[in-house]
Write an enzyme that holds these catalytic residues in place. Structure first.
Site, PDB file in Angstrom:
ATOM      1  N   CYS A 182      -0.196   2.277  -4.858  1.00  0.00           N
ATOM      2  CA  CYS A 182      -0.934   3.469  -5.249  1.00  0.00           C
ATOM      3  C   CYS A 182      -0.042   4.695  -5.022  1.00  0.00           C
ATOM      4  O   CYS A 182       0.743   4.740  -4.066  1.00  0.00           O
ATOM      5  CB  CYS A 182      -2.213   3.593  -4.428  1.00  0.00           C
ATOM      6  SG  CYS A 182      -3.437   2.295  -4.749  1.00  0.00           S
ATOM      7  N   HIS A 206       0.837  -1.197   0.000  1.00  0.00           N
ATOM      8  CA  HIS A 206       0.000   0.000   0.000  1.00  0.00           C
ATOM      9  C   HIS A 206       0.878   1.255   0.000  1.00  0.00           C
ATOM     10  O   HIS A 206       1.969   1.273   0.573  1.00  0.00           O
ATOM     11  CB  HIS A 206      -0.904   0.024   1.233  1.00  0.00           C
ATOM     12  CG  HIS A 206      -2.026  -0.965   1.171  1.00  0.00           C
ATOM     13  ND1 HIS A 206      -3.045  -0.859   0.258  1.00  0.00           N
ATOM     14  CD2 HIS A 206      -2.274  -2.084   1.902  1.00  0.00           C
ATOM     15  CE1 HIS A 206      -3.891  -1.870   0.434  1.00  0.00           C
ATOM     16  NE2 HIS A 206      -3.445  -2.628   1.421  1.00  0.00           N
TER      17      HIS A 206
END
Length: 523
Positions: free
Chosen positions: A271, A228
């Protein structure tokens, strides 16, 4: 084509290179020369020597394209005379210069690999499965396990949710990628700190018998991270740490200063991954980086499997591993691999709410991209690869932003309630500092500015992490950190007192309003 004028001759040769690393490219040669023995040429006795007035060589094509060589005033001895044209053709082929890195002889140093799965838990299955597949690729290419360091939580192979205990796959009907994976750094600990210690070659870890990056100035290092991320940071879930972009750059600079590598390649999949390197990674420390997306884009997971009830693969890893296993890595360059990844991941899909695309980026010393992929990954030792017999259509599978995967794996009502709770408090906090801002709250909450004011941003993120929601345990929150970016960019001309005020108001708001029961469960 040959044109003669007085005793000079202009000759043009063109054709396709049929062998070697430039095979398939088109070669163009223009030559102007004069024979040193005019009588020999006129009487057909043959030419013993000639003087080159001008030579121009140009290659076009995917292998060595855009390379050019010129040569003026050189004398060549021709013996026997009739070998002239063939000899000059060979001379010109060998004379074509390419990039300073590519012009070196084949790499003979040691290859090192560091693989990091930064996300844990069943919803993040694809983070670990992608690292496991990467390990199988490097291992099959002949890189010994002592030179491959793997970070992974190791909590999915024997997870109660796994319908095939002990087996992990990364694409539909795939084979097991978990077998043989080293258990170098597993479980729950401060992974970001351990990651930095490993890359710095910690003596304490070595004395404990742990693997570290024991590389030197002639070695090549390949690092792959998947997990992440948010603006200017990546998570190492569990523990209480994460890694900012400038901290990663400092780490790489120290490694370069300490001659811990000759060249280093970093593939980063998360991301907002481009924000880790954009405008930060210098071009003079021999590091080349590819990110899965731009600074403001999500990165996607793929292959929802009804049996596993989660996403089992990642979009970026699928294409870089597919290309790596099917291409001739001794001839394919890192640039060609990047172009392949960019082409196949930059397609419309349910990746980003705003622009529906995921665009890989490259940073740092781009000239390293001229090197063969095999200089960092090794080359195929057999034809048995995990992607050789894919029997499905990738277009049949939905793409989902990494931080949205829990929508497919958790109880939806509870998940949405937690997300709404985060949204509510973020909105109320921004409204509470409206008097310190020069723009409307709506602009702060609904736009994405590029980060420049890092000190302000990191203060807000750290305070939010410590007083509101633990970032490592609540990945959904990462998608809201752009609000802190917007606040700091709007306050670039503000006084230190005002910046301190927005931090103190954040701490105060969190302590008075955030219910701790949500701080552990929001995905």
């Amino acid at each position: 084509m040959t044109v003669k004028y007085n005793s000079d001759m202009s000759e043009i040769n063109t054709g396709t290179v049929t062998s070697g690393r430039c095979a398939g490219d088109v070669l163009f040669i223009s030559k102007v020369y004069v024979t040193d023995d005019q009588d020999g040429c006129a009487n057909s006795k043959g030419v013993d020597s000639l003087t080159a007035r001008y030579y121009f060589v140009h290659l076009t094509g995917p292998k060595c394209g855009t390379n050019t060589c010129t040569l003026e005033s050189a004398r060549f001895t021709i013996n026997p005379p009739f070998l002239y044209v063939f000899s000059m053709f060979v001379i010109m082929i060998n004379a074509v210069p390419i990039d300073q890195h590519s012009n070196q002889p084949g790499f003979n140093g040691t290859k090192w690999v560091v693989l990091v799965a930064g996300a844990d838990g069943w919803p993040n299955y694809a983070s670990q499965s992608s690292v496991y597949h990467a390990y199988q690729f490097f291992h099959a290419n002949g890189i010994p396990d002592e030179n491959i360091i793997v970070f992974h939580p190791n909590d999915i192979a024997h997870n109660m949710a796994n319908p095939t205990p002990g087996i992990v796959i990364d694409h539909p009907n795939g084979t097991d990628v978990y077998h043989g994976v080293p258990l170098d750094y597993t479980g729950f600990y401060d992974r970001a700190m351990m990651f930095k210690s490993v890359l710095n070659g910690s003596n304490d870890l070595m004395n404990d018998g742990r693997k570290v990056l024991n590389s030197g100035p002639n070695d090549h290092v390949f690092i792959y991270f998947i997990g992440h991320g948010g603006p200017d940071l990546i998570l190492f879930q569990e523990g209480d740490d994460y890694l900012y972009g400038d901290d990663l750059i400092k780490l790489l600079k120290v490694m370069h200063q300490n001659k811990r590598y000759g060249k280093l390649v970093f593939y980063l999949e998360s991301c907002d991954s481009g924000s880790m390197f954009k405008d930060q990674l210098p071009a003079d420390i021999n590091v080349y980086a590819i990110t899965s997306s731009m600074w403001n884009q999500n990165s996607a997971m793929m292959y929802y499997d009804k049996r596993y009830k989660t996403m089992i693969g990642s979009f970026f890893a699928h294409y870089w591993l597919l290309n790596s296993e099917q291409a001739d890595l001794n001839n394919e360059t890192l640039q060609q691999q990047f172009d392949y990844i960019y082409k196949w991941t930059n397609t419309p899909g349910q990746v980003d709410v705003d622009n529906k695309t995921q665009q890989a980026q490259q940073y740092g010393d781009i000239s390293i991209a001229k090197l063969p992929v095999s200089d960092f990954t090794g080359s195929h030792k057999s034809d048995k690869h995990l992607y050789n017999n894919i029997k499905f259509d990738i277009n049949d599978y939905e793409l989902v932003a990494h931080r949205d995967v829990p929508v497919f794996t958790e109880e939806l009502e509870s998940l949405l309630r937690g997300r709404q709770y985060v949204d509510k408090h973020m909105t109320e906090y921004v409204n509470s500092i409206q008097h310190l801002l020069t723009v409307d709250s709506n602009a702060i909450l609904n736009t994405k500015q590029e980060l420049n004011n890092r000190q302000c941003y990191q203060q807000l993120v750290d305070n939010y992490h410590q007083n509101c929601f633990n970032l490592n345990q609540n990945p959904y929150v990462l998608g809201k950190l752009y609000i802190f970016v917007n606040i700091c960019e709007e306050m670039r001309e503000s006084s230190d007192a005002d910046i301190n005020a927005v931090n103190q108001l954040l701490i105060q708001y969190c302590q008075q309003n955030v219910n701790n029961k949500y701080s552990q469960i929001i995905e």
